[in-house]
Design an enzyme around this catalytic site. Sequence first.
Site, mmCIF file in Angstrom:
data_model
loop_
_atom_site.group_PDB
_atom_site.id
_atom_site.type_symbol
_atom_site.label_atom_id
_atom_site.label_comp_id
_atom_site.label_asym_id
_atom_site.label_seq_id
_atom_site.Cartn_x
_atom_site.Cartn_y
_atom_site.Cartn_z
ATOM 1 N N CYS A 105 -40.332 -12.216 -17.076
ATOM 2 C CA CYS A 105 -40.062 -12.085 -15.643
ATOM 3 C C CYS A 105 -41.233 -12.625 -14.829
ATOM 4 O O CYS A 105 -41.049 -13.285 -13.806
ATOM 5 C CB CYS A 105 -39.790 -10.619 -15.288
ATOM 6 S SG CYS A 105 -39.411 -10.350 -13.547
ATOM 7 N N CYS A 201 -38.143 -3.740 -15.163
ATOM 8 C CA CYS A 201 -38.236 -3.600 -13.715
ATOM 9 C C CYS A 201 -36.900 -3.409 -13.008
ATOM 10 O O CYS A 201 -36.812 -2.630 -12.069
ATOM 11 C CB CYS A 201 -38.966 -4.811 -13.130
ATOM 12 S SG CYS A 201 -38.238 -6.405 -13.558
#
Length: 359
Positions: A105, A201
């Site tokens: 990410c 996340c």
Amino acid sequence: MWTEELRDKKIAVLLSGGVDSSVVVYEFARLGLHPDCFYIKIGPEEKEEWDCSSEEDLEMATAVAHKYGCRLEVIDCHREYWDQVTKYTMDKVRSGLTPNPDVMCNRLIKFGAFDEKCGHDYDLIATGHYAQTEIDDEGRKWLCTSPDPVKDQTDFLAQIYDWQLKKALFPIGHYVKDEVRQIAEREHLVNARRKDSQGICFLGKVNYNDYIRRYLGEHPGDVIELETGKRIGEHKGLWFHTIGQRKGMGFSGGPWFVVKKDVERNILYVSHGYDPDTAYQQDFKVHDYHWLTSDRLPQEITFKIRHTPGYLPATLEKTGDNSYVVHAKERIHGVAPGQFCVVYDKDHYRCLGSGEITI
């Protein structure tokens, strides 16, 4: 010090709604700066409870930006996340590996897709990561560890590209977490006492196994005791288990520990003993090794294979293009193919890079 990089620079702050990135905005404000703030939306649109862009996150980010006179813009990267990071994750777990979506990410979204959308208009991109940078005498920029060994996040940043590192700024990286909390409370930030996010996340309260099940379904197979060859039960899919796993398996007669996966035969091997000998390795291979700043191989290194405070001493032997063997000084538990081995200097201060563990 990070402030030395600010001269005549245009700065973007990635503001999540959490306390760490909020204190980043404060750090700029106390210098008289009002950088543009961006909230990255990466959750899927079709199911609200999976959405990282919750109203509470955005409300807190908006409040902090307003408090310090900064502009806030929402950048939608959800499609890029699901096309790139989710594909990476599912391809790895389908192959019986142990991926780290948060590592990718950072490379693909926070310092990748965001830069493509609007970050390219800025000289520096500041985040709330617990990490530091330093410029050496040759003008090279290094990723360095935070003084908080528990919160240090250099392992999650070890796959970013060199051009991304050159633009990265970590204004709270020289603090420990307690100091960041104290600043937030002193400045009466709306999220001063908000709990840290846990796990991947975007998942929020969604269970990781439910996330995997949604895309790969179930694929039952035998669970075999390694030492005896005895069948002790059935798993619902190898992708729900990781090497070294000790909890959440639900088989009787435990405790059991995952020690091996046979992807071709769809068999999960477990051991009844505590930390069986077969669960330890001292030498293991890494491939697709990614150097951050310099490809000069030091004689001695330290490394970690999971997000823990400790660093392990080792040497690194080159075996091919971007391929190495890690020779650890001691045998270590739970080495799993697909994990990232993150490499540091012998003092575990500079992060040198990382590679994927392979069989």
